[in-house]
Design an enzyme around this catalytic site. Structure first.
Site, mmCIF file in Angstrom:
data_model
loop_
_atom_site.group_PDB
_atom_site.id
_atom_site.type_symbol
_atom_site.label_atom_id
_atom_site.label_comp_id
_atom_site.label_asym_id
_atom_site.label_seq_id
_atom_site.Cartn_x
_atom_site.Cartn_y
_atom_site.Cartn_z
ATOM 1 N N MET A 93 21.436 136.802 115.044
ATOM 2 C CA MET A 93 21.997 137.603 113.974
ATOM 3 C C MET A 93 23.472 137.978 114.175
ATOM 4 O O MET A 93 23.911 139.051 113.768
ATOM 5 C CB MET A 93 21.127 138.860 113.748
ATOM 6 C CG MET A 93 19.691 138.520 113.368
ATOM 7 S SD MET A 93 19.539 137.155 112.159
ATOM 8 C CE MET A 93 19.198 138.063 110.668
ATOM 9 N N ASN A 110 21.548 125.715 112.277
ATOM 10 C CA ASN A 110 20.945 127.023 112.001
ATOM 11 C C ASN A 110 19.832 126.841 110.970
ATOM 12 O O ASN A 110 19.850 125.890 110.197
ATOM 13 C CB ASN A 110 22.019 127.961 111.423
ATOM 14 C CG ASN A 110 21.473 129.334 111.079
ATOM 15 O OD1 ASN A 110 20.692 129.917 111.846
ATOM 16 N ND2 ASN A 110 21.871 129.877 109.940
ATOM 17 N N HIS A 112 18.044 128.945 107.795
ATOM 18 C CA HIS A 112 18.310 130.081 106.916
ATOM 19 C C HIS A 112 17.210 130.174 105.859
ATOM 20 O O HIS A 112 16.820 129.144 105.281
ATOM 21 C CB HIS A 112 19.677 129.902 106.250
ATOM 22 C CG HIS A 112 20.049 131.044 105.365
ATOM 23 N ND1 HIS A 112 20.498 132.248 105.858
ATOM 24 C CD2 HIS A 112 19.991 131.185 104.014
ATOM 25 C CE1 HIS A 112 20.713 133.076 104.850
ATOM 26 N NE2 HIS A 112 20.413 132.456 103.722
HETATM 27 C C1 GAR Z 1 14.079 133.592 110.076
HETATM 28 O O1 GAR Z 1 13.490 133.806 108.816
HETATM 29 C C2 GAR Z 1 15.417 132.917 109.942
HETATM 30 O O2 GAR Z 1 15.461 131.969 108.908
HETATM 31 C C3 GAR Z 1 16.309 134.096 109.624
HETATM 32 O O3 GAR Z 1 15.855 135.110 110.473
HETATM 33 C C4 GAR Z 1 14.462 134.923 110.726
HETATM 34 C C5 GAR Z 1 14.267 134.883 112.218
HETATM 35 O O4 GAR Z 1 12.904 134.863 112.525
HETATM 36 N N1 GAR Z 1 17.684 133.805 109.863
HETATM 37 C C6 GAR Z 1 18.657 134.292 109.101
HETATM 38 O O5 GAR Z 1 18.481 135.045 108.169
HETATM 39 C C7 GAR Z 1 20.033 133.828 109.506
HETATM 40 N N2 GAR Z 1 20.986 134.120 108.467
HETATM 41 P P1 GAR Z 1 12.392 134.476 113.956
HETATM 42 O O6 GAR Z 1 13.178 135.325 114.973
HETATM 43 O O7 GAR Z 1 10.943 134.855 113.929
HETATM 44 O O8 GAR Z 1 12.612 132.997 114.157
#
Ligand code: GAR
Length: 193
Positions: A93, A110, A112
């Site tokens: 993040m 990445n 998203h």
């Molecule tokens: C996921 O949904 C990912 O796509 C998002 O954070 C979550 C992480 O989940 N990423 C973003 O929003 C990046 N801009 P996780 O830690 O369980 O993989």
């Protein structure tokens, strides 16, 4: 199969995408385990998945390495020391600094939770619900200097259903994230993208 590349997964929190990579390694959809899991958050549950799977973890402390550039430089040092040339952001993040992008050209991806270029940045699922779209999904993309602006590698679509909340939509999208991210990592490690 062997890859000429070594990869790190960058995480900040829950780590379900990292865990999905380990699942994919176990069931043969992904040939390569990460070589390192790097975090900005030492209490990320993602680190537990790394440890359970015998993968080295590394914490780059943002309080010591203050600001985007210093954080990137510290991360680059850790990666280069281990011969790592590929980075998969998985729920990381922080906005990636240009120094990191320049140090690993074409080797940072990445995932998203939206169909980019729609709904970049934070709270993508909420943005989709508020926009009233009929479908959303997830995108694997190359990381450039912008926020979620790099070239798209792979996408998966899901319907937005009547009565969806951020939680129900996120869950539906997450199932697709877990399917396509390991596929994209495999392609990147095999030099197919
Ligand atoms: C996921 O949904 C990912 O796509 C998002 O954070 C979550 C992480 O989940 N990423 C973003 O929003 C990046 N801009 P996780 O830690 O369980 O993989």
């Amino acid at each position: 199969m062997k890859s000429k590349h070594k990869y790190a997964v960058f995480v900040s929190g829950r780590g379900s995408n990292l865990n999905a990579m380990f699942d994919a390694v176990r069931d043969g959809r992904l040939s390569y385990k990460p070589d390192l899991v790097l975090t900005d958050n030492p209490s990320a549950t993602a680190l537990e998945y790394a440890r359970e799977n015998g993968v080295e973890t590394c914490w780059v402390d943002p309080a010591v390495n203050k600001g985007r550039r210093a954080f990137a430089e510290a991360a680059i040092k850790e990666l280069k020391a281990r011969g790592i040339d590929t980075i998969c952001l998985a729920g990381f993040m922080r906005i990636v600094d240009k120094a990191l992008v320049d140090a690993f050209p074409g080797r940072i991806i990445n995932i998203h939770p939206a169909l980019l270029p729609a709904f970049p940045g934070l709270d993508a699922q909420r943005q989709a619900l508020e926009a009233g779209v009929a479908e959303s999904g997830c995108t694997v993309h190359f990381v450039d200097e912008g926020v979620d602006t790099g070239a798209v590698i792979m996408q998966a679509r899901v319907p937005v259903e009547k009565g969806d909340t951020v939680e129900t939509l996120s869950k539906r999208i997450l199932e697709q994230e877990h399917r396509i991210y390991p596929e994209a990592v495999q392609a990147l490690m095999d030099d197919r993208i």
